[in-house]
Write a protein that holds these residues in place. Structure first.
Motif, PDB file in Angstrom:
ATOM      1  N   ALA A  51       0.829  -1.302   0.002  1.00 12.98           N
ATOM      2  CA  ALA A  51      -0.022   0.083  -0.123  1.00 12.98           C
ATOM      3  C   ALA A  51       0.612   1.400  -0.085  1.00 12.98           C
ATOM      4  CB  ALA A  51      -0.910  -0.015   1.089  1.00 12.98           C
ATOM      5  N   VAL A  52       2.035   1.216   0.394  1.00 15.29           N
ATOM      6  CA  VAL A  52       2.803   2.341   0.684  1.00 15.29           C
ATOM      7  C   VAL A  52       4.246   2.367   0.172  1.00 15.29           C
ATOM      8  CG1 VAL A  52       3.849   3.968   2.538  1.00 15.29           C
ATOM      9  CG2 VAL A  52       1.642   2.924   3.069  1.00 15.29           C
ATOM     10  N   GLY A  53       4.762   3.347  -0.494  1.00 20.17           N
ATOM     11  CA  GLY A  53       6.210   3.218  -0.845  1.00 20.17           C
ATOM     12  C   GLY A  53       6.573   2.841  -2.199  1.00 20.17           C
ATOM     13  N   TYR A  54       5.433   2.404  -2.852  1.00 23.85           N
ATOM     14  CA  TYR A  54       5.731   1.960  -4.172  1.00 23.85           C
ATOM     15  C   TYR A  54       5.089   2.814  -5.218  1.00 23.85           C
ATOM     16  CZ  TYR A  54       7.538  -2.444  -2.482  1.00 23.85           C
ATOM     17  OH  TYR A  54       8.218  -3.454  -1.613  1.00 23.85           O
ATOM     18  N   PHE A 371       7.089   8.474   8.472  1.00 20.45           N
ATOM     19  CA  PHE A 371       7.351   7.114   8.536  1.00 20.45           C
ATOM     20  C   PHE A 371       7.159   6.645   7.037  1.00 20.45           C
ATOM     21  CE2 PHE A 371       6.655   2.589   9.400  1.00 20.45           C
ATOM     22  CZ  PHE A 371       7.826   2.153   9.993  1.00 20.45           C
ATOM     23  N   GLU A 372       6.108   7.070   6.575  1.00 22.67           N
ATOM     24  CA  GLU A 372       5.819   6.370   5.103  1.00 22.67           C
ATOM     25  C   GLU A 372       6.819   6.964   4.171  1.00 22.67           C
ATOM     26  OE1 GLU A 372       1.544   6.866   4.009  1.00 22.67           O
ATOM     27  OE2 GLU A 372       1.186   5.306   5.736  1.00 22.67           O
ATOM     28  N   ARG A 373       7.467   8.123   4.520  1.00 22.00           N
ATOM     29  CA  ARG A 373       8.549   8.643   3.495  1.00 22.00           C
ATOM     30  C   ARG A 373       9.677   7.762   3.650  1.00 22.00           C
ATOM     31  NH1 ARG A 373       8.725  15.171   4.713  1.00 22.00           N
ATOM     32  NH2 ARG A 373       6.694  15.485   3.839  1.00 22.00           N
ATOM     33  N   ASP A 374      10.131   7.249   5.090  1.00 23.00           N
ATOM     34  CA  ASP A 374      11.050   6.063   5.150  1.00 23.00           C
ATOM     35  C   ASP A 374      10.806   4.728   4.428  1.00 23.00           C
ATOM     36  OD1 ASP A 374      12.927   7.523   6.754  1.00 23.00           O
ATOM     37  OD2 ASP A 374      11.447   7.659   8.464  1.00 23.00           O
ATOM     38  N   ILE A 375       9.435   4.481   4.552  1.00 26.61           N
ATOM     39  CA  ILE A 375       9.144   3.409   3.872  1.00 26.61           C
ATOM     40  C   ILE A 375       9.495   3.569   2.511  1.00 26.61           C
ATOM     41  CG2 ILE A 375       7.251   1.580   3.382  1.00 26.61           C
ATOM     42  CD1 ILE A 375       5.866   2.411   5.796  1.00 26.61           C
ATOM     43  N   MET A 376       9.046   4.401   1.629  1.00 24.24           N
ATOM     44  CA  MET A 376       9.372   4.526   0.226  1.00 24.24           C
ATOM     45  C   MET A 376      10.875   4.392   0.077  1.00 24.24           C
ATOM     46  SD  MET A 376       7.662   7.190  -2.342  1.00 24.24           S
ATOM     47  CE  MET A 376       7.860   6.829  -4.102  1.00 24.24           C
ATOM     48  N   ILE A 377      11.819   4.832   1.127  1.00 21.08           N
ATOM     49  CA  ILE A 377      13.047   4.600   0.817  1.00 21.08           C
ATOM     50  C   ILE A 377      13.448   3.072   1.102  1.00 21.08           C
ATOM     51  CG2 ILE A 377      15.430   4.989   1.734  1.00 21.08           C
ATOM     52  CD1 ILE A 377      14.630   7.345   0.031  1.00 21.08           C
ATOM     53  N   TRP A 378      13.072   2.436   2.037  1.00 21.32           N
ATOM     54  CA  TRP A 378      13.397   1.087   2.783  1.00 21.32           C
ATOM     55  C   TRP A 378      12.768   0.179   1.708  1.00 21.32           C
ATOM     56  CZ3 TRP A 378      10.899   2.681   7.979  1.00 21.32           C
ATOM     57  CH2 TRP A 378      11.907   3.239   8.552  1.00 21.32           C
ATOM     58  N   ASN A 379      11.528   0.293   1.240  1.00 15.77           N
ATOM     59  CA  ASN A 379      10.991  -0.761   0.244  1.00 15.77           C
ATOM     60  C   ASN A 379      11.889  -1.014  -1.060  1.00 15.77           C
ATOM     61  OD1 ASN A 379       9.125  -1.263   2.177  1.00 15.77           O
ATOM     62  ND2 ASN A 379       7.365  -0.578   0.681  1.00 15.77           N
ATOM     63  N   ASN A 380      12.596  -0.001  -1.426  1.00 17.65           N
ATOM     64  CA  ASN A 380      13.228   0.006  -2.826  1.00 17.65           C
ATOM     65  C   ASN A 380      14.758   0.121  -2.852  1.00 17.65           C
ATOM     66  OD1 ASN A 380      10.904   0.491  -4.681  1.00 17.65           O
ATOM     67  ND2 ASN A 380      10.507   2.024  -3.056  1.00 17.65           N
ATOM     68  N   LYS A 381      15.021   0.045  -1.488  1.00 13.66           N
ATOM     69  CA  LYS A 381      16.509   0.241  -1.205  1.00 13.66           C
ATOM     70  C   LYS A 381      17.178  -1.169  -1.285  1.00 13.66           C
ATOM     71  CE  LYS A 381      18.808   1.862   2.558  1.00 13.66           C
ATOM     72  NZ  LYS A 381      19.795   0.805   2.776  1.00 13.66           N
ATOM     73  N   GLN A 382      18.384  -0.971  -1.226  1.00 11.90           N
ATOM     74  CA  GLN A 382      19.478  -2.165  -1.193  1.00 11.90           C
ATOM     75  C   GLN A 382      20.293  -2.127   0.343  1.00 11.90           C
ATOM     76  OE1 GLN A 382      22.870  -2.263  -3.705  1.00 11.90           O
ATOM     77  NE2 GLN A 382      23.570  -4.359  -2.818  1.00 11.90           N
ATOM     78  N   TYR A 383      20.460  -3.178   1.157  1.00  8.76           N
ATOM     79  CA  TYR A 383      21.036  -3.016   2.252  1.00  8.76           C
ATOM     80  C   TYR A 383      22.614  -3.239   2.249  1.00  8.76           C
ATOM     81  CZ  TYR A 383      23.309  -3.779   6.933  1.00  8.76           C
ATOM     82  OH  TYR A 383      23.870  -3.731   8.315  1.00  8.76           O
ATOM     83  N   LEU A 384      23.455  -2.164   2.230  1.00 11.66           N
ATOM     84  CA  LEU A 384      24.936  -2.166   1.927  1.00 11.66           C
ATOM     85  C   LEU A 384      25.561  -2.532   3.258  1.00 11.66           C
ATOM     86  CD1 LEU A 384      25.354   0.950  -0.218  1.00 11.66           C
ATOM     87  CD2 LEU A 384      25.010  -1.375  -0.833  1.00 11.66           C
ATOM     88  N   SER A 385      26.288  -3.701   3.162  1.00 10.37           N
ATOM     89  CA  SER A 385      26.977  -3.948   4.451  1.00 10.37           C
ATOM     90  C   SER A 385      28.358  -3.056   4.527  1.00 10.37           C
ATOM     91  CB  SER A 385      27.454  -5.405   4.394  1.00 10.37           C
ATOM     92  OG  SER A 385      28.437  -5.552   3.138  1.00 10.37           O
ATOM     93  N   LYS A 386      28.667  -2.463   3.497  1.00  9.91           N
ATOM     94  CA  LYS A 386      29.882  -1.611   3.350  1.00  9.91           C
ATOM     95  C   LYS A 386      29.480  -0.383   2.642  1.00  9.91           C
ATOM     96  CE  LYS A 386      33.809  -4.876   3.331  1.00  9.91           C
ATOM     97  NZ  LYS A 386      32.973  -5.893   3.208  1.00  9.91           N
ATOM     98  N   PRO A 387      28.757   0.523   3.496  1.00 12.53           N
ATOM     99  CA  PRO A 387      28.301   1.829   2.915  1.00 12.53           C
ATOM    100  C   PRO A 387      29.308   2.793   2.836  1.00 12.53           C
ATOM    101  CG  PRO A 387      27.639   1.795   5.401  1.00 12.53           C
ATOM    102  CD  PRO A 387      28.347   0.426   5.015  1.00 12.53           C
ATOM    103  N   LEU A 388      29.153   3.830   1.990  1.00 12.88           N
ATOM    104  CA  LEU A 388      30.179   4.816   1.761  1.00 12.88           C
ATOM    105  C   LEU A 388      29.848   6.052   2.440  1.00 12.88           C
ATOM    106  CD1 LEU A 388      31.557   5.260  -1.713  1.00 12.88           C
ATOM    107  CD2 LEU A 388      31.155   7.311  -0.276  1.00 12.88           C
ATOM    108  N   LEU A 389      30.511   5.966   3.825  1.00 12.44           N
ATOM    109  CA  LEU A 389      30.085   6.964   4.922  1.00 12.44           C
ATOM    110  C   LEU A 389      31.089   8.202   4.816  1.00 12.44           C
ATOM    111  CD1 LEU A 389      28.945   4.613   7.523  1.00 12.44           C
ATOM    112  CD2 LEU A 389      27.388   5.784   5.768  1.00 12.44           C
ATOM    113  N   VAL A 390      30.581   9.435   5.447  1.00 13.98           N
ATOM    114  CA  VAL A 390      31.663  10.417   5.650  1.00 13.98           C
ATOM    115  C   VAL A 390      31.446  10.689   7.190  1.00 13.98           C
ATOM    116  CG1 VAL A 390      31.169  11.719   3.533  1.00 13.98           C
ATOM    117  CG2 VAL A 390      29.831  12.174   5.260  1.00 13.98           C
TER     118      VAL A 390
END
Ligand SMILES: *[C@@H]1O[C@H](CO)[C@@H](O)[C@H](O)[C@H]1NC(C)=O
Ligand SMILES: *[C@@H]1O[C@H](CO)[C@@H](O)[C@H](O)[C@H]1NC(C)=O
Ligand code: FES
Ligand SMILES: [Fe+2]
Length: 423
Positions: A51-54, A371-390
């Motif tokens: 229902a949310v995030g797609y 929260f539903e904005r976060d869901i739109m990110i989460w539903n479509n993202k990849q989990y990165l074990s080695k993210p590129l952080l600053v």
């Protein structure tokens, strides 16, 4: 249809009667009563996994896009999918005395039942005799559950079979698996540990919730297609607050439109700090968020809120609100893994009774939008074990180290393969 809707309909119908003063008076009274009742009712909102995030596309419904995104998701190495800890299975109000219900979560099938004294129990849903589903016709007898197939009776306390209606003797090994459970703050929790270790900490009671000093004002439920750790990690991701949650809530939840020019003059401003807690609460962490709203760059002091969010283990958060004249209350978030990459997230709000209900209901609604904005990110993202952080993202790495305490050597892993999913 509740009383509120009934009264509204009756009021509307009374308007059709002859226009005598009495009829109109009656209609007005019914309409007011209906509206007041609806205004007092807790907010309830349920959103399924698609229902949310797609975003639907030409020729594709949102559900079809959801299915495609889930299938084609790129999953690298993921943390284990079921952390050790307490997880909400049901709200207390969902389980009457003498009732048995089934809940699928954490790769397990649970039967949750309540005896006539009000005590709740969690056991495996499948009977160890021949595998019947205990929550389909299983009967609560004392503190036991009776299997609907051959009538074996299992104790909710220790799982021991206490009766086999047709057997001379109940063997010692006749047992069903019992799960540690507790009922706190209006919810029934199960303790999950991949090695069967007993609970190492307890779910805290929030005194005002248990005593009823704070009234229940609403609940929202969402299903999120992501690894469980993505959700708590949000607390340590300070940089996303301004960017994702900065645009005014009136601009909605669809990330393609949240930055629309029209609402630019209102913004949410955030300042946050995340910290793990010291001994003996190392299973907890704390996020302090300061929030204000600016209109044309000018702050509206009325809407300054400071929220302190306490994460308790892998799947429970208490968000405390305290405001100089909007009173205080708590928003409780629970996250329960239904499948490796599907999370059931429930938010419930309790608020001081003296504060009109629409205020906490508005807060819950505002939280839902963000929260539903976060869901739109989460539903479509990849989990990165080695993210590129600053450097400014450092809290994310600290959060990952902190959260890893809920995994152990035998925690269930998930691996995605070319030909389908394996776990
Ligand atoms: C048991 O039956 C209930 C009710 O039909 C169902 O929701 C649940 O998934 C079943 N559990 C198992 C383990 O099949
Ligand atoms: C509003 O929040 C921003 C960001 O935290 C902060 O810089 C600013 O001083 C706040 N304004 C007021 C009036 O509190
Ligand atoms: S399957 Fe449960 S009693 Fe036989
Ligand atoms: Fe967020």
């Amino acid at each position: 249809m509740g009383f509120g809707w009934g009264a509204l309909w009756a009021g509307a119908a009374a308007l059709l009667l002859p226009p005598a003063a009495a009829c109109w008076g009656l209609a007005l009274l019914a309409l007011l009563a209906g509206a007041a009742w609806l205004a007092c009712r807790p907010l309830r909102l349920w959103r399924g996994p698609e229902a949310v995030g797609y975003v639907g596309e030409a020729g594709w419904s949102r559900a079809q896009v959801a299915g495609r995104v889930r299938k084609s998701r790129r999953t690298g190495p993921l943390p284990p999918v079921y952390p050790n800890g307490w997880f909400r299975l049901l709200d207390s109000a969902q389980l009457a005395r003498g009732e048995a219900r089934s809940v699928a979560a954490l790769g397990e099938q649970f039967a949750v039942f309540r005896d006539l004294n009000g005590q709740s129990y969690v056991v495996d849903a499948y009977c160890p005799h021949l595998g019947a589903n205990l929550s389909v016709g299983g009967r609560v007898v004392g503190s036991c559950i009776e299997c609907p197939f051959h009538g074996w009776l299992f104790s909710g306390k220790d799982g021991k079979c206490t009766r086999i209606p047709y057997a001379e003797k109940v063997p010692e090994f006749a047992k069903i698996k019992v799960w540690p459970t507790c009922e706190v703050d209006g919810m029934i929790f199960v303790w999950y540990h991949c090695d069967g270790v007993s609970p190492t900490w307890q779910v805290p009671e929030q005194e005002e919730v248990v005593s009823g000093a704070w009234a229940f004002r609403g609940i929202t439920e969402h299903f999120v297609n992501a690894h469980i750790e993505e959700i708590p990690e949000n607390a340590a991701d300070i940089a996303h607050l301004s960017f994702l949650h900065g645009p005014c809530i009136m601009s909605g939840v669809d990330l393609r439109h949240t930055n629309s020019k029209f609402w630019k003059f209102i913004r949410h401003n955030w300042k946050a700090e995340w910290q793990p807690e010291p001994e003996p609460d190392t299973h907890c962490s704390c996020l302090i968020v300061k929030h204000n709203i600016t209109v044309f760059g000018t702050c509206i002091p009325l809407l300054d809120v400071t929220v302190s969010a306490k994460q308790i283990g892998p799947g429970l958060v208490f968000l405390f609100f305290k405001h100089s004249f909007l009173g205080e209350g708590i928003l409780i978030q629970t996250v329960t893994p239904v499948e490796p990459l599907l999370q059931h997230v429930v938010h419930r709000i309790y608020y001081q009774r003296s504060i009109p209900g629409f205020i906490p209901k508005f807060m819950l609604w505002a939280e839902k939008v963000q929260f539903e904005r976060d869901i739109m990110i989460w539903n479509n993202k990849q989990y990165l074990s080695k993210p590129l952080l600053v450097k400014e993202d450092a809290a994310i790495q600290r959060h990952r180290r902190w959260y890893s305490q809920f995994y152990s050597a035998h925690s269930v892993k998930f691996t995605s393969q070319k030909n389908g999913l394996d776990w």
